[in-house]
Design a protein around this motif. Structure first.
Motif, PDB file in Angstrom:
ATOM      1  N   LEU A  79       9.884  24.242 -12.542  1.00 41.84           N
ATOM      2  CA  LEU A  79       8.820  23.280 -12.808  1.00 41.84           C
ATOM      3  C   LEU A  79       7.783  23.880 -13.756  1.00 41.84           C
ATOM      4  O   LEU A  79       7.582  25.092 -13.796  1.00 41.84           O
ATOM      5  CB  LEU A  79       8.150  22.858 -11.499  1.00 41.84           C
ATOM      6  CG  LEU A  79       9.021  22.026 -10.551  1.00 41.84           C
ATOM      7  CD1 LEU A  79       8.325  21.854  -9.205  1.00 41.84           C
ATOM      8  CD2 LEU A  79       9.351  20.675 -11.162  1.00 41.84           C
ATOM      9  N   ASP A  80       7.109  23.019 -14.484  1.00 46.91           N
ATOM     10  CA  ASP A  80       6.051  23.437 -15.403  1.00 46.91           C
ATOM     11  C   ASP A  80       4.759  23.592 -14.589  1.00 46.91           C
ATOM     12  O   ASP A  80       3.920  22.688 -14.544  1.00 46.91           O
ATOM     13  CB  ASP A  80       5.902  22.394 -16.515  1.00 46.91           C
ATOM     14  CG  ASP A  80       4.882  22.796 -17.564  1.00 46.91           C
ATOM     15  OD1 ASP A  80       4.152  23.787 -17.364  1.00 46.91           O
ATOM     16  OD2 ASP A  80       4.816  22.088 -18.585  1.00 46.91           O
ATOM     17  N   TRP A  81       4.622  24.757 -13.955  1.00 47.03           N
ATOM     18  CA  TRP A  81       3.491  24.955 -13.053  1.00 47.03           C
ATOM     19  C   TRP A  81       2.138  24.923 -13.751  1.00 47.03           C
ATOM     20  O   TRP A  81       1.168  24.402 -13.166  1.00 47.03           O
ATOM     21  CB  TRP A  81       3.699  26.211 -12.204  1.00 47.03           C
ATOM     22  CG  TRP A  81       4.694  25.916 -11.119  1.00 47.03           C
ATOM     23  CD1 TRP A  81       6.009  26.287 -11.073  1.00 47.03           C
ATOM     24  CD2 TRP A  81       4.467  25.093  -9.982  1.00 47.03           C
ATOM     25  NE1 TRP A  81       6.607  25.748  -9.948  1.00 47.03           N
ATOM     26  CE2 TRP A  81       5.685  25.017  -9.256  1.00 47.03           C
ATOM     27  CE3 TRP A  81       3.367  24.410  -9.472  1.00 47.03           C
ATOM     28  CZ2 TRP A  81       5.813  24.299  -8.079  1.00 47.03           C
ATOM     29  CZ3 TRP A  81       3.498  23.688  -8.301  1.00 47.03           C
ATOM     30  CH2 TRP A  81       4.706  23.638  -7.614  1.00 47.03           C
ATOM     31  N   PRO A  82       1.982  25.407 -14.967  1.00 51.44           N
ATOM     32  CA  PRO A  82       0.681  25.229 -15.637  1.00 51.44           C
ATOM     33  C   PRO A  82       0.323  23.745 -15.818  1.00 51.44           C
ATOM     34  O   PRO A  82      -0.829  23.346 -15.589  1.00 51.44           O
ATOM     35  CB  PRO A  82       0.866  25.934 -16.976  1.00 51.44           C
ATOM     36  CG  PRO A  82       1.902  26.987 -16.697  1.00 51.44           C
ATOM     37  CD  PRO A  82       2.853  26.320 -15.733  1.00 51.44           C
ATOM     38  N   ALA A  83       1.291  22.911 -16.185  1.00 53.30           N
ATOM     39  CA  ALA A  83       1.028  21.475 -16.337  1.00 53.30           C
ATOM     40  C   ALA A  83       0.741  20.826 -14.989  1.00 53.30           C
ATOM     41  O   ALA A  83      -0.141  19.969 -14.873  1.00 53.30           O
ATOM     42  CB  ALA A  83       2.204  20.792 -17.026  1.00 53.30           C
ATOM     43  N   ILE A  84       1.477  21.216 -13.976  1.00 56.30           N
ATOM     44  CA  ILE A  84       1.249  20.675 -12.628  1.00 56.30           C
ATOM     45  C   ILE A  84      -0.143  21.064 -12.146  1.00 56.30           C
ATOM     46  O   ILE A  84      -0.883  20.232 -11.600  1.00 56.30           O
ATOM     47  CB  ILE A  84       2.340  21.180 -11.644  1.00 56.30           C
ATOM     48  CG1 ILE A  84       3.674  20.507 -11.974  1.00 56.30           C
ATOM     49  CG2 ILE A  84       1.938  20.946 -10.196  1.00 56.30           C
ATOM     50  CD1 ILE A  84       4.867  21.102 -11.246  1.00 56.30           C
ATOM     51  N   THR A  85      -0.523  22.308 -12.372  1.00 59.43           N
ATOM     52  CA  THR A  85      -1.857  22.782 -11.968  1.00 59.43           C
ATOM     53  C   THR A  85      -2.940  21.981 -12.676  1.00 59.43           C
ATOM     54  O   THR A  85      -3.912  21.536 -12.052  1.00 59.43           O
ATOM     55  CB  THR A  85      -1.998  24.288 -12.260  1.00 59.43           C
ATOM     56  OG1 THR A  85      -0.987  24.985 -11.522  1.00 59.43           O
ATOM     57  CG2 THR A  85      -3.368  24.800 -11.890  1.00 59.43           C
TER      58      THR A  85
END
Length: 176
Positions: A11-17
């Motif tokens: 998952l794109d954790w920076p985008a999710i954050t």
């Protein structure tokens, strides 16, 4: 379990954050496979997996029912929890810092569970909900002690417009 671990890690954790910071929630489609969803749904009838069943009407929580899982959790659920937690703990810690709450979460899910056990919070709080036609869940918060994590991960196990129609948030409610 390998594919759910890989799905979470990919998952794109920076985008999710960023989305969590902006909206307070994020929708992540297709994290679980159809087979994994079916496995969880089929387990609903296995009473050995659960410690308690709540009929929501009784408590004015809505129309439907939910069941609290018992320990040990099914492997899929335990895997999801342990893999999502470190990513969500980063977000929770940022929120608590912004709110000037003097609390931070370890990056290990097991540490949170240990803290809960030390405070006498030993029961599983993971649950599964089941609705029939007309079912709904009212807004409410379940806290079971001093230790809590400020986020929930919610998985829709059914496919909208295929398994059900309708749903959504009621925006025309009135206060009395």
């Amino acid at each position: 379990m390998e594919n759910v671990i890989q799905n979470i890690e990919n998952l794109d954790w920076p985008a999710i954050t960023e989305e969590m910071h902006k909206q307070g929630y994020v929708v992540i489609p297709n994290l679980l496979t159809d087979l994994q969803c079916d496995l969880l749904k089929k387990g609903y009838s296995d009473s050995t997996l659960y410690r308690k069943t709540v009929v929501m009407e009784r408590y004015r929580f809505g129309i439907g029912e939910y069941k609290y899982f018992d320990y040990p959790l099914p492997e899929l659920i335990q895997t999801i929890r342990s893999q999502l937690y470190p990513h969500l703990a980063v977000i929770a810690n940022a929120w608590f810092r912004a709110l000037k709450v003097d609390k931070s979460f370890s990056m290990k899910h097991e540490d949170l569970l240990t803290d809960c056990r030390l405070k006498g919070q030993e029961q599983a709080t993971v649950l599964i909900l089941k609705y029939s036609q007309g079912g709904f869940n009212t807004l409410h918060q379940d806290l079971y002690g001093e230790i809590y994590f400020p986020m929930q991960a919610v998985f829709m196990l059914n496919e909208p417009e295929i398994d059900f129609t309708g749903g959504g948030i009621c925006t025309n409610a009135t206060n009395t």
